[in-house]
Design an enzyme around this catalytic site. Structure first.
Site, short mmCIF file in Angstrom:
data_model
loop_
_atom_site.label_atom_id
_atom_site.label_comp_id
_atom_site.label_asym_id
_atom_site.label_seq_id
_atom_site.Cartn_x
_atom_site.Cartn_y
_atom_site.Cartn_z
CD GLU A 108 -1.90 -2.31 0.72
OE1 GLU A 108 -1.15 -2.96 1.48
OE2 GLU A 108 -2.40 -2.79 -0.31
CG ASN B 163 -1.75 -4.76 -3.46
OD1 ASN B 163 -1.43 -5.23 -2.38
ND2 ASN B 163 -1.57 -3.48 -3.75
CG ASP C 14 -5.73 -4.61 -1.90
OD1 ASP C 14 -4.53 -4.81 -2.12
OD2 ASP C 14 -6.22 -4.66 -0.76
#
Lengths: 602, 186
Positions: free
Chosen positions: A203, A287, A329
């Site tokens: 992230e 991801n 994701d």
């Protein structure tokens, strides 16, 4: 909540004795654990996966469908930490090892003494600032044991080796930089003389990698990235992917806009399995970054897929991408269970993988060929997997468009299931999958890359899927590709799973119940309310007194539970990357606090 | 991918403002306002902590334009990645009434500049000073610690919860022990 939905009841199982020889061996048509996961049960639990095949199954059967109702607390232990406890308690000889979330304190408890008093604690004192760059609570998924040492990762991206007897640090290696958003949360796996670990931070635009360290001193032996030129990914002449879309030079560069692979994610933060016969290590990649897919046209190799690598050299052997050009994701870091089964008349060595995409994949682990991909979650965003090309089929209506809210996308960003591992019973031949039942709204927005801060470009809010419950615990028939029974839970099932020869499977709920379930019928045979919500991994062992014990960490948190562990504000549905929208009520049913619970029969 | 907006902004270096100049304009990244503000209500001696404000804080947090600018920069500098739209994530909620490091605008400016030990990055030298004040003014609006008229209205983007303007006037409670305010009626 809790009512078992019986798709199929094996009538015989109810009347059989737990140790029945008829049930002790799976029939030949059932999937079976490979021989390397089948050794005689030593009563220990030395790695979170239990064995290299990651079946999380114990042959102990003193606690069984008859006796489990009498389980009672043997001892408890406070970790002193209030964040999400996702780790697995290990047992080696007469000692239990418990690893807390950040600040990653390792406790050794003496099982030979009444009440299991503390032998020692080891505190690695990770940098406090690392907490800011941990996307989804400051969790850790467990220590691992080998050669007289305990190995684990710390949130500030160190790997440590600790003497299992004395608690003394043997070595410590720094592998990442929090200023680039790099953290570590995974449980290492030891293969021969190497400790295998990977980086977190998908992230934060972290470029993912997996690395093997020398077990003696922690020095790097090999390192393979998930994006970039073939050389960095350790793709060479022996790389033989099954599908054409994975063939070609430097796809880790060419399937991205210029240079985007450098912040491309594909972090390796999940589960590792190992086949000693093939000498192949299996790992997933996370991801791609950023979440907003419109920033990264292309297939974004080698994110959101599975690698098989030579365990000695790290060389890639095959790759399969569960989510090419991932839209939502869908990391692919979930557990990979290695099994042997007969497929269309031929014996196959397979890897079974319940993925975030919503399918249970059965993959030939020697070649990377997908044999089946069957849904275990309500789906609107995807329609299936093309068995010719292996490619995920997506519903174009649910594809993100910048600055527009797309509604009713199922499964959600954490996927049909997230990191929390399933278990495979060597006896029933079934897979027990802890998972979710959720949908979401998603709006893509233009992200901004600033090192050390999140790199997302998406606003998300999640909510319960069809039926209104958010969690499910499912017994899965791998060959048929369908569920046998499912228990619905109010909140996502975010705990791991344990299967035992007593035909009892264990899991926990986010509102704090630790449950023992009949492996064949799904009937809840026993349950105990712990002090906080459960997101840990249950394990079982034979104590020094010869009795069977079951252990679980209670302590809510994780991505799903960060509304409680992080005191988040329920008025903002987009908090915790959109999970808070679904979890508002968790605050009303549980509070934070890490406690180990260990149960035994009277 | 957008590039760091500060690169653009710091290129537009305006001549240094005088201290007395109340019409606050874009500053070089390095120029800093210095307000004297205690972090805690407790101080040695009976008189309470010394606080000195120039009045700048009020100017920012009572001004709808500054707050609107702050809302934009809050996203540009990825505050939302860690704090969401005020409800929190890896960082604590900013719309609630609990303030570990002080909830006055001067405290919040300090927090953004210096960072805080448990994972709040330091933005000193990365965000021009006037934008830090604007962001801090926006943060104050999240818990509606600014006048209703100055607080932002409904979002264009995904509806994350009631708009700042529709939130009841907030409170600032020091320390981290009290759970966030109860859920607001939807």
């Amino acid at each position: 909540m809790g009512g078992a939905r019986l798709a199929l009841v094996l009538a015989v199982s109810l009347t059989l004795q737990p140790a029945s020889p008829i049930l002790a061996q799976p029939t030949s048509s059932q999937p079976a654990a490979p021989h390397f996961a089948m050794g005689p049960e030593d009563g220990q639990w030395t790695i979170p996966q239990k064995n290299y095949a990651s079946t999380r199954y114990s042959d102990l059967s003193e606690i069984n469908i008859e006796t489990v109702k009498n389980l009672q607390v043997a001892f408890t232990f406070s970790t002193g930490v209030n964040k999400g406890h996702e780790s697995a308690p290990l047992v080696v000889g007469g000692t239990m090892y418990v690893l807390s979330p950040y600040p990653n304190i390792l406790y050794a408890l003496d099982l030979t003494q009444p009440g299991a008093p503390m032998k020692w604690q080891y505190n690695p004192k990770p940098a406090a600032a690392a907490q800011g760059v941990a996307c989804c609570d400051v969790v850790n998924r467990g220590p691992t044991f080998a050669n007289g040492r305990i190995f684990f990762t710390t949130l500030d991206a160190h790997v440590v080796a600790v003497n299992a007897e004395t608690g003394e640090e043997v070595w410590r290696t720094k592998l990442g930089d929090i200023n680039r958003g790099e953290t570590m949360t995974m449980a290492p796996l030891v293969v021969k003389d190497k400790v295998i670990v990977g980086i977190s931070g998908g992230e934060y635009g972290v470029r993912g990698w997996i690395q093997a360290l020398n077990i003696e001193d922690g020095t790097s032996v090999w390192k393979a990235y998930s994006t970039g030129p073939d050389q960095d990914v350790k793709i060479g002449p022996n790389f033989k992917p099954f599908y054409d879309s994975d063939k070609g030079a430097d796809l880790g560069v060419t399937t991205w806009p210029a240079d985007a692979w450098q912040q491309g994610g594909g972090t390796v933060w999940g589960w590792l399995s190992y086949d000693p016969d093939l000498n192949l290590l299996y790992h997933g990649t996370g991801n791609p970054g950023p979440w907003n897919p419109n920033q990264r046209p292309g297939d974004n190799k080698w994110t959101a897929g599975i690698f098989a690598r030579d365990a000695d050299t790290g060389e890639a052997r095959w790759f399969y991408q569960t989510a090419p050009h991932d839209l939502h994701d869908w990391d692919n870091i979930n557990e990979m269970i290695l099994l042997d089964l007969e497929w269309e008349g031929r014996p196959r060595k397979v890897l079974v993988h319940p993925g975030r995409t919503g399918f249970v994949y059965v993959i030939d682990r020697t070649t990377g060929e997908v044999l089946s991909a069957k849904p275990f979650h309500a789906l609107t965003a995807v329609t299936g997997v093309d068995m010719e090309t292996g490619r995920l089929q997506v519903n174009s209506e649910k594809e993100p468009v910048n600055n527009r809210v797309i509604r009713d996308i199922c499964p959600t960003a954490p996927g049909a299931k997230d990191w929390n591992p399933s278990a495979f019973s060597h006896k029933t031949g079934l897979l027990y999958i802890p998972h979710m039942n959720m949908c979401m709204d998603w709006e893509s927005v233009e992200p901004n890359y600033i090192a050390g801060t999140p790199y997302l470009g998406a606003e998300v809010r999640m909510y319960p899927g069809p039926g209104g419950h958010m969690g499910e615990f499912t017994a899965w028939d791998i060959k048929e590709g369908k569920e046998l029974w499912t228990i619905n839970e109010r909140f996502p099932v975010w705990s791991g799973t344990l299967a035992t020869a007593g035909d009892v499977v264990f899991y926990g709920t986010m509102d704090g119940w630790f449950k023992a379930v009949h492996a064949r019928t799904g009937e809840v045979l026993w349950q105990f309310k712990t002090s906080s919500g459960i997101i840990g991994q249950p394990t079982t062992y034979r104590g020094p007194d010869g009795k069977q014990y079951v252990a679980i960490l209670s302590g809510v948190g994780g991505w799903a539970g960060s509304i409680v562990s992080g005191d988040l504000d329920p008025r903002d549905g987009t908090a915790a990357l959109g999970f808070v929208n679904a979890m508002r009520e968790l605050k009303n049913v549980t509070t934070k606090g890490g406690t180990l619970y260990v149960f035994k029969l009277p | 991918m957008k590039h760091l907006p500060l690169i653009l902004l710091s290129a537009i270096l305006l001549s240094a403002c005088e201290r007395e100049d109340r019409e606050y304009r874009s500053n070089p990244v390095t120029a800093e306002t210095e307000e004297k503000i205690a972090l805690v209500p407790l101080s040695a001696g009976p008189s309470g902590p010394t606080e000195h404000r120039s009045g700048l804080g009020k100017e920012y947090e009572e001004n709808a334009y500054h707050i609107a600018q702050g809302k934009k920069f809050y996203v540009w500098f990825n505050c939302n990645g860690c704090h969401a739209n005020g409800g929190g994530g890896s960082g604590p909620p900013l719309m609630d009434d609990r303030w570990f490091y002080g909830g006055q605008i001067e405290n919040i400016v300090q927090t953004i500049r210096e960072g805080r030990p448990n994972g709040m990055p330091s933005f000193r030298g990365k965000i021009p000073d006037d934008q830090i004040w604007q962001i801090a003014a926006y943060v104050r609006s999240m818990g509606r610690n600014v006048p209703k008229a100055a607080a932002p209205g409904r979002n264009d983007d995904m509806h994350s919860g009631p708009a700042e303007q529709r939130r009841p006037p907030g409170e600032v409670i020091d320390g981290g022990q009290v759970p966030p305010a109860a859920q607001m009626p939807q």
